[in-house]
Design a protein around this motif. Sequence first.
Motif, PDB file in Angstrom:
ATOM      1  N   GLY A 185       0.842  -1.189   0.000  1.00 46.15           N
ATOM      2  CA  GLY A 185       0.000   0.000   0.000  1.00 46.15           C
ATOM      3  C   GLY A 185       0.873   1.232   0.000  1.00 46.15           C
ATOM      4  O   GLY A 185       2.024   1.188  -0.460  1.00 46.15           O
ATOM      5  N   PRO A 186       0.373   2.360   0.494  1.00 50.35           N
ATOM      6  CA  PRO A 186       1.220   3.551   0.617  1.00 50.35           C
ATOM      7  C   PRO A 186       2.405   3.256   1.542  1.00 50.35           C
ATOM      8  O   PRO A 186       2.199   2.877   2.701  1.00 50.35           O
ATOM      9  N   VAL A 187       3.594   3.396   1.022  1.00 58.53           N
ATOM     10  CA  VAL A 187       4.805   3.069   1.781  1.00 58.53           C
ATOM     11  C   VAL A 187       5.728   4.276   1.775  1.00 58.53           C
ATOM     12  O   VAL A 187       5.926   4.918   0.731  1.00 58.53           O
ATOM     13  N   ASP A 188       6.282   4.582   2.918  1.00 58.57           N
ATOM     14  CA  ASP A 188       7.163   5.740   3.079  1.00 58.57           C
ATOM     15  C   ASP A 188       8.503   5.479   2.401  1.00 58.57           C
ATOM     16  O   ASP A 188       9.336   4.738   2.899  1.00 58.57           O
ATOM     17  N   THR A 189       8.692   6.073   1.223  1.00 59.45           N
ATOM     18  CA  THR A 189       9.936   5.971   0.462  1.00 59.45           C
ATOM     19  C   THR A 189      10.285   7.338  -0.099  1.00 59.45           C
ATOM     20  O   THR A 189       9.498   8.287  -0.005  1.00 59.45           O
ATOM     21  N   PRO A 193       7.024   9.986   0.010  1.00 55.55           N
ATOM     22  CA  PRO A 193       7.281  10.165   1.444  1.00 55.55           C
ATOM     23  C   PRO A 193       6.002  10.328   2.260  1.00 55.55           C
ATOM     24  O   PRO A 193       5.008  10.896   1.791  1.00 55.55           O
ATOM     25  N   ALA A 194       6.049   9.819   3.477  1.00 53.69           N
ATOM     26  CA  ALA A 194       4.895   9.887   4.365  1.00 53.69           C
ATOM     27  C   ALA A 194       4.568  11.309   4.793  1.00 53.69           C
ATOM     28  O   ALA A 194       3.478  11.568   5.319  1.00 53.69           O
ATOM     29  N   ASP A 195       5.497  12.250   4.579  1.00 55.19           N
ATOM     30  CA  ASP A 195       5.231  13.658   4.885  1.00 55.19           C
ATOM     31  C   ASP A 195       5.102  14.492   3.614  1.00 55.19           C
ATOM     32  O   ASP A 195       5.210  15.713   3.644  1.00 55.19           O
ATOM     33  N   GLN A 202      -3.707   9.543   1.099  1.00 53.95           N
ATOM     34  CA  GLN A 202      -3.314   8.139   0.963  1.00 53.95           C
ATOM     35  C   GLN A 202      -3.427   7.404   2.298  1.00 53.95           C
ATOM     36  O   GLN A 202      -3.932   6.280   2.372  1.00 53.95           O
ATOM     37  N   ALA A 203      -2.941   8.034   3.359  1.00 55.58           N
ATOM     38  CA  ALA A 203      -3.023   7.415   4.678  1.00 55.58           C
ATOM     39  C   ALA A 203      -4.467   7.215   5.102  1.00 55.58           C
ATOM     40  O   ALA A 203      -4.825   6.184   5.701  1.00 55.58           O
ATOM     41  N   GLU A 204      -5.329   8.176   4.769  1.00 60.84           N
ATOM     42  CA  GLU A 204      -6.737   8.085   5.149  1.00 60.84           C
ATOM     43  C   GLU A 204      -7.454   6.941   4.444  1.00 60.84           C
ATOM     44  O   GLU A 204      -8.472   6.445   4.931  1.00 60.84           O
ATOM     45  N   MET A 205      -6.938   6.501   3.312  1.00 60.88           N
ATOM     46  CA  MET A 205      -7.556   5.400   2.577  1.00 60.88           C
ATOM     47  C   MET A 205      -7.250   4.040   3.197  1.00 60.88           C
ATOM     48  O   MET A 205      -7.853   3.037   2.825  1.00 60.88           O
ATOM     49  N   THR A 206      -6.303   3.978   4.114  1.00 57.44           N
ATOM     50  CA  THR A 206      -5.973   2.716   4.759  1.00 57.44           C
ATOM     51  C   THR A 206      -6.800   2.540   6.032  1.00 57.44           C
ATOM     52  O   THR A 206      -7.239   3.520   6.647  1.00 57.44           O
ATOM     53  N   GLY A 212       2.834   2.606   5.448  1.00 59.15           N
ATOM     54  CA  GLY A 212       3.663   1.505   5.869  1.00 59.15           C
ATOM     55  C   GLY A 212       5.133   1.857   5.723  1.00 59.15           C
ATOM     56  O   GLY A 212       5.489   2.926   5.214  1.00 59.15           O
ATOM     57  N   THR A 213       5.986   0.961   6.153  1.00 57.90           N
ATOM     58  CA  THR A 213       7.421   1.136   5.994  1.00 57.90           C
ATOM     59  C   THR A 213       7.954   0.100   5.015  1.00 57.90           C
ATOM     60  O   THR A 213       7.351  -0.967   4.822  1.00 57.90           O
ATOM     61  N   ALA A 214       9.070   0.421   4.405  1.00 57.75           N
ATOM     62  CA  ALA A 214       9.697  -0.535   3.493  1.00 57.75           C
ATOM     63  C   ALA A 214      10.051  -1.819   4.224  1.00 57.75           C
ATOM     64  O   ALA A 214       9.969  -2.921   3.660  1.00 57.75           O
ATOM     65  N   ALA A 215      10.427  -1.714   5.479  1.00 56.18           N
ATOM     66  CA  ALA A 215      10.782  -2.892   6.267  1.00 56.18           C
ATOM     67  C   ALA A 215       9.589  -3.819   6.450  1.00 56.18           C
ATOM     68  O   ALA A 215       9.748  -5.053   6.475  1.00 56.18           O
TER      69      ALA A 215
END
Length: 245
Positions: A185-189, A193-195, A202-206, A212-215
């Motif tokens: 899904g939306p991943v901070d890369t 970026p998450a910011d 995008q975050a609101e759709m989850t 999420g994180t790449a890890a």
Amino acid sequence: MTGSSMVALVTGGSRGIGAAAAVRLAEGGADVAITYVSDAAAAAGVVKEVEALGRRAVALRADAGDADEVVNAVGETVRRFGRIDVLVNNAGIGVLGPLEGLGLADVDRVLDVNVRGAFLATQAAAGRMGSGGRIITIGSCITQRVPGPGGTLYAMSKAALTGLTKALARELGGRGITANLVHPGPVDTDMNPADGPYAGPQAEMTALGRFGTAAEVADMVAFLAGPGAAYVTGAEFAVDGGHAA
């Protein structure tokens, strides 16, 4: 995954999900090859991180949109390490925009990288894998729920990977090779970026209300590469915080 003889190739492994997957596989006992296109410094950083874990690593310059370079990267991995056990088809690009604004060059580039590149890497790797081989492809949550306009070309390219994965499971299962698909899904890369300016919607759709994180995606990749997933093939896994719920 355990054992010093395991070798993984992660395409597009110099940053983001690919880099996290390369490191996570190394933590599980794999020697790792990654491909990159332009950021040699970032690729070198991933190699150093893997080597710090006591594993061998190499960065190979290979454009996933170039047929010869894709196939050569697989061959070079085998030449350097003697085998290939895991292929992570991670390299991908996104061209977003209104349908009428997409040119033929956009279509060709996205399909060359996201679809043809994954197919050719898989074809080359599968021919060199033995029983226990794993093919793990990175799709996208947009194939399961398209939240708005502008994603037609990207969604089409990622949806093609479902057909690829399911057909591979049937074609390669008799040889003991599995094929599975991971939908982040939306991943901070760096690319999303998450910011960033588009992060909030995008975050609101989850369901979890966050990126999420790449890890977190890499953990799923590592599971599918490991012994616990030996009876898992032809499957799709959403690591999307409930984006498709």
